[in-house]
Design a protein around this motif. Sequence first.
Motif, PDB file in Angstrom:
ATOM      1  N   ALA A 142       2.055   6.559   2.278  1.00  0.00           N
ATOM      2  CA  ALA A 142       1.780   7.525   1.342  1.00  0.00           C
ATOM      3  C   ALA A 142       2.983   8.291   0.566  1.00  0.00           C
ATOM      4  CB  ALA A 142       1.020   8.669   1.904  1.00  0.00           C
ATOM      5  N   LEU A 143       4.119   7.561   0.569  1.00  0.00           N
ATOM      6  CA  LEU A 143       5.428   8.458   0.084  1.00  0.00           C
ATOM      7  C   LEU A 143       5.366   8.712  -1.424  1.00  0.00           C
ATOM      8  CD1 LEU A 143       8.029   9.457   0.467  1.00  0.00           C
ATOM      9  CD2 LEU A 143       9.129   7.152  -0.086  1.00  0.00           C
ATOM     10  N   LEU A 215      -3.994   5.739  -5.681  1.00  0.00           N
ATOM     11  CA  LEU A 215      -2.791   5.426  -6.043  1.00  0.00           C
ATOM     12  C   LEU A 215      -2.122   4.198  -5.591  1.00  0.00           C
ATOM     13  CD1 LEU A 215      -1.038   8.975  -6.351  1.00  0.00           C
ATOM     14  CD2 LEU A 215      -1.601   7.467  -8.192  1.00  0.00           C
ATOM     15  N   ASN A 216      -2.247   4.011  -4.231  1.00  0.00           N
ATOM     16  CA  ASN A 216      -1.758   2.617  -3.703  1.00  0.00           C
ATOM     17  C   ASN A 216      -2.364   1.442  -4.306  1.00  0.00           C
ATOM     18  OD1 ASN A 216      -0.079   3.961  -1.695  1.00  0.00           O
ATOM     19  ND2 ASN A 216      -1.535   4.073  -0.185  1.00  0.00           N
ATOM     20  N   ALA A 217      -3.695   1.548  -4.505  1.00  0.00           N
ATOM     21  CA  ALA A 217      -4.370   0.177  -5.176  1.00  0.00           C
ATOM     22  C   ALA A 217      -3.995  -0.046  -6.422  1.00  0.00           C
ATOM     23  CB  ALA A 217      -6.208   0.509  -4.929  1.00  0.00           C
ATOM     24  N   THR A 218      -3.987   1.043  -7.300  1.00  0.00           N
ATOM     25  CA  THR A 218      -3.594   0.794  -8.780  1.00  0.00           C
ATOM     26  C   THR A 218      -2.049   0.811  -9.113  1.00  0.00           C
ATOM     27  OG1 THR A 218      -4.008   3.162  -9.048  1.00  0.00           O
ATOM     28  CG2 THR A 218      -5.921   1.792  -9.470  1.00  0.00           C
ATOM     29  N   LEU A 219      -1.529   1.571  -8.538  1.00  0.00           N
ATOM     30  CA  LEU A 219       0.069   1.743  -8.994  1.00  0.00           C
ATOM     31  C   LEU A 219       0.841   1.348  -7.894  1.00  0.00           C
ATOM     32  CD1 LEU A 219      -0.175   5.086 -10.683  1.00  0.00           C
ATOM     33  CD2 LEU A 219      -0.110   2.950 -11.630  1.00  0.00           C
ATOM     34  N   VAL A 220       0.813   1.665  -6.971  1.00  0.00           N
ATOM     35  CA  VAL A 220       1.990   1.328  -5.818  1.00  0.00           C
ATOM     36  C   VAL A 220       2.177  -0.122  -5.404  1.00  0.00           C
ATOM     37  CG1 VAL A 220       2.705   2.079  -3.463  1.00  0.00           C
ATOM     38  CG2 VAL A 220       1.795   3.878  -4.690  1.00  0.00           C
ATOM     39  N   ALA A 221       1.103  -0.751  -4.949  1.00  0.00           N
ATOM     40  CA  ALA A 221       1.114  -2.229  -4.798  1.00  0.00           C
ATOM     41  C   ALA A 221       1.329  -3.085  -5.728  1.00  0.00           C
ATOM     42  CB  ALA A 221      -0.374  -2.476  -4.333  1.00  0.00           C
TER      43      ALA A 221
END
Length: 444
Positions: A142-143, A215-221
Motif C-alpha cells: 500500500a506504499l 490504485l494497485n490494479a490500475t497504476l501500481v502494478a
Amino acid sequence: MMTFIEKYIMPYAMKFGNNRHLLAIRDALIGMIAITMVGSFAVLFNNLGEIIKPYGRLMESIFGESWKTLGGDIWWGTFAFLTIFAVFGISHRLAKSYGDDGFEAMLVAAACFFLLVPQVGQVPDTEGVWGFIGYGYFNATALFTGIVVALLATEVFIRLTRVNAFIIRLPDGVPPAVAGAFAKLVPGMLTIFIFGVAGLLFRKMTNGEFLNDWLNATLVAPLTNAADSLPFAILIVFLVHGFWAVGLHGPNILGGVTTPLFTSLGTKNTDLYAQGVADLDKYAILAGPFLDAFVYLGGSGATLGLIIAMFIAGRKRHKQMLALGTPPGIFQINEPLLFGLPIVLNPIWLIPFISAPVIMTVVAYLAIKWGLVYPVVVASIPWVTPAGIGGYLATGGHISGAVLALVNLAISIAIYLPFVYVTGKLDEKKLKRQQTEQTPTIQG
C-alpha cells in the motif's frame, strides 16, 4: 555543449530535484532506514539457517525450535507497517517545508489514510468480520497509496490552516501547545471530513472498490512491472550519471522517484524470502539495494574500479588523489574523486564514468534474470558497505551475490584502465610541450 546544458538542462534538473513533494518522499523513506535495515537483517538471520545448515542447527540447539520468533517479531514491527511509517514521515516533512511544525499534519494525514482502508476483512470460516484488516493495506503493498494520501491530505490541511476564518485564537495566557492545537482544530476536522466524503464517493463510482485496491490494479502494478525491467534500470543509471556529469547529485535528484519504487520492490522480495518462497521467478530483480550492491561500487560511476586502475597504471601520477580517494572509496564515498580528479565536467573521464555503470547494470540484471545469481532479498543494506560484502548481504548470504559484485568490479577496472593510460600519455605530452616552450632558444 556546456552552454546548452547550463541553459536547457540544469535549470529543469535543479527544479525537479528541489521539488518539495519529491524531497518529502525521499527524506521520509531515507529516514526510515533504521526500520528497513533491522527488518532486513532479521529476515536475513532467520533464513541463514536454511542456507548455512550448521548455523541453523547451532541456533536451534541454543534457543530451541522457536529461535526464529524474534526475527519474525521484528519483521512484523517493521515491514508489516511500512506504509504507516511512510505516511507519518512524508506528511511531517512536507508540512515542515511549508513552515508548519508538522505534528498535527501527520496525525491528520494518518487519519485520512486509515479512513480509506477497508473496515471488513475476510476471516477463515466467516463471511467477513468488522475490524480484521489484512496487513497488505499497511505494508509496502500500500506504499503508493500512502504516498498519495499523505501528500494530498497535507496539502489540504496546510491550505486550510491559512484561512483566517478557520483559526480559533485563544487568550495569550493559554499554553502555546494548547493554543496551537486549537488553532488547527477546524482545518484538521475539515481535512478528515473531506477525505471521508471523497472516499465514500470513490467507492460509489467504482462499485465498492477501495482506493488502494484500485490504485494497485490500475497504476501500481503496471508501473512496478515497467520499473522492474532492464530498459528502466539502464535509464535510471544513465540519468543519475548524466546529472553527475554536470555536477548535480544524480541519486538525490531522482531519489523522490526511485526510492519508493526500489523500496516497494525490495520489501516485496523480503516478504517472499521471509515466507520461504523458493520460486525465484516471483522475485523482482531491480529491487532494494540492487544498484548499491552491484553497480555503485565505490560510489556513483563505480569509481572503485578507477582507483584500482590508477594503482595499476598511474600510481605515481595520482599519488595524492589515491591517498585522498581510496579510504572513502572503499566505503562507497567518491566525492574526492568526482571533484578532485576531476570527473565532473571532464569529457575524457565522463566516458567510462557513464558507460561502466550502464554495462554493469546490464550484467547484474541479466545474471539475476537468468538464475546465475540469487535475487536481492533484503530491502536495504548500509550504502557504505564495501564491494562484495554488499552483494553477499543483499542476496541473503548467497556467495553468488559477492561473486557478481566482484565480476562487475573487474569489468569497471577493465573499462577505466585504458583511460588511465590515455590520460597518462596526454599528461606526458602536455608536460613535454610546456618544457619545450620554457626552454630558451640559443641564437648564434
